[in-house]
Motif scaffolding. Structure first.
Motif, PDB file in Angstrom:
ATOM      1  N   CYS A  11       4.449  35.629 -37.893  1.00 21.22           N
ATOM      2  CA  CYS A  11       5.314  36.578 -38.347  1.00 21.22           C
ATOM      3  C   CYS A  11       6.445  36.147 -38.849  1.00 21.22           C
ATOM      4  N   GLY A  12       7.012  36.495 -39.859  1.00 17.50           N
ATOM      5  CA  GLY A  12       8.314  35.897 -40.427  1.00 17.50           C
ATOM      6  C   GLY A  12       8.175  34.640 -41.182  1.00 17.50           C
ATOM      7  N   GLU A 101      10.415  26.643 -40.385  1.00 18.06           N
ATOM      8  CA  GLU A 101      10.994  26.142 -39.049  1.00 18.06           C
ATOM      9  C   GLU A 101      11.110  27.210 -38.082  1.00 18.06           C
ATOM     10  N   PRO A 102      11.065  26.734 -36.759  1.00 15.25           N
ATOM     11  CA  PRO A 102      11.145  27.938 -35.754  1.00 15.25           C
ATOM     12  C   PRO A 102      12.309  28.675 -35.812  1.00 15.25           C
ATOM     13  N   GLU A 103      13.619  28.119 -35.979  1.00 16.17           N
ATOM     14  CA  GLU A 103      14.896  28.703 -36.099  1.00 16.17           C
ATOM     15  C   GLU A 103      14.981  29.696 -37.319  1.00 16.17           C
ATOM     16  N   ILE A 104      14.321  29.425 -38.452  1.00 13.76           N
ATOM     17  CA  ILE A 104      14.262  30.394 -39.475  1.00 13.76           C
ATOM     18  C   ILE A 104      13.419  31.570 -39.090  1.00 13.76           C
ATOM     19  N   LEU A 109      12.866  37.275 -38.053  1.00 12.48           N
ATOM     20  CA  LEU A 109      12.340  38.315 -36.953  1.00 12.48           C
ATOM     21  C   LEU A 109      13.514  39.175 -36.201  1.00 12.48           C
ATOM     22  N   GLU A 110      14.670  38.425 -35.773  1.00 11.98           N
ATOM     23  CA  GLU A 110      15.694  39.050 -35.143  1.00 11.98           C
ATOM     24  C   GLU A 110      16.310  40.000 -36.312  1.00 11.98           C
ATOM     25  N   GLY A 111      16.277  39.525 -37.455  1.00  8.76           N
ATOM     26  CA  GLY A 111      16.786  40.470 -38.645  1.00  8.76           C
ATOM     27  C   GLY A 111      16.238  41.591 -38.968  1.00  8.76           C
ATOM     28  N   ASN A 137       5.802  34.217 -31.256  1.00  7.67           N
ATOM     29  CA  ASN A 137       5.775  33.500 -32.707  1.00  7.67           C
ATOM     30  C   ASN A 137       6.485  32.267 -32.780  1.00  7.67           C
ATOM     31  N   ILE A 138       7.583  31.861 -32.171  1.00  7.45           N
ATOM     32  CA  ILE A 138       8.333  30.815 -32.435  1.00  7.45           C
ATOM     33  C   ILE A 138       7.390  29.672 -31.779  1.00  7.45           C
TER      34      ILE A 138
END
Length: 178
Positions: A11-12, A101-104, A109-111, A137-138
């Motif tokens: 997801c994302g 990338e995980p941070e992306i 997803l936070e957005g 997901n990360i």
């Protein structure tokens, strides 16, 4: 022989975002583009649900093979879960991974799941609290990449691309492979 393309990713990663772009890029007389989740996602979606949905989309692809159409399905699935079980004599199944990338993934997803940077503690996604869903997901980002690399599937890094740019890369893979 027609082909059935599964465009996957956590997801994302950008699966749903590229659907309208793919529909406009790929010629409709040769390709049909779908959202894997179009029939709805149950509260506790699991491997069995993904298996059933994957079989459903393969059957839909088989129906369209009579019209000489290829099918593109954007949604979470992976070649290790199904292996040879999803092969069919009338169609070839191709998996493509959208990776970020995980941070992306976290930022996207936070957005998607926060309002003014705050999680709604009561909100759940596929049966789990939003924060747990994001963390799962990360964790799965690397696992998905490893699965797709092991299966020699194309991988598109969406970390720095717009949905339009991602869809052009995916369309190029699909049209070259179809």
């Amino acid at each position: 022989m027609n082909k059935i393309f599964f465009v996957s990713g956590v997801c994302g990663a950008g699966k749903s975002s590229i659907i309208p772009h793919l529909k406009s890029i790929l010629p409709s007389q040769k390709y049909q583009v779908y959202d894997f989740d179009a029939r709805g996602v149950p509260e506790n979606a699991d491997h069995q649900w993904r298996y059933t949905e994957t079989q459903y989309w393969i059957n839909e692809g088989q129906k369209l093979s009579k019209d000489n159409k290829n099918v593109v399905i954007c949604g979470f699935t992976n070649p290790d879960e199904f292996g040879n079980e999803i092969k069919h004599e009338k169609s070839e199944v191709v998996f493509i991974l959208l990776h970020a990338e995980p941070e992306i993934i976290r930022q996207r997803l936070e957005g998607r799941y926060t309002k003014n940077g705050v999680f709604d503690k009561t909100q759940k996604v596929i049966g789990m609290p939003v924060n747990d869903f994001i963390e799962s997901n990360i964790v799965f980002v690397k696992q998905m990449r490893d699965i797709f690399e092991r299966n020699a599937c194309p991988i598109v890094d969406t970390s720095k691309l717009t949905p339009d740019e991602v869809s052009k890369v995916v369309a190029n893979i699909i049209t070259k492979d179809a």
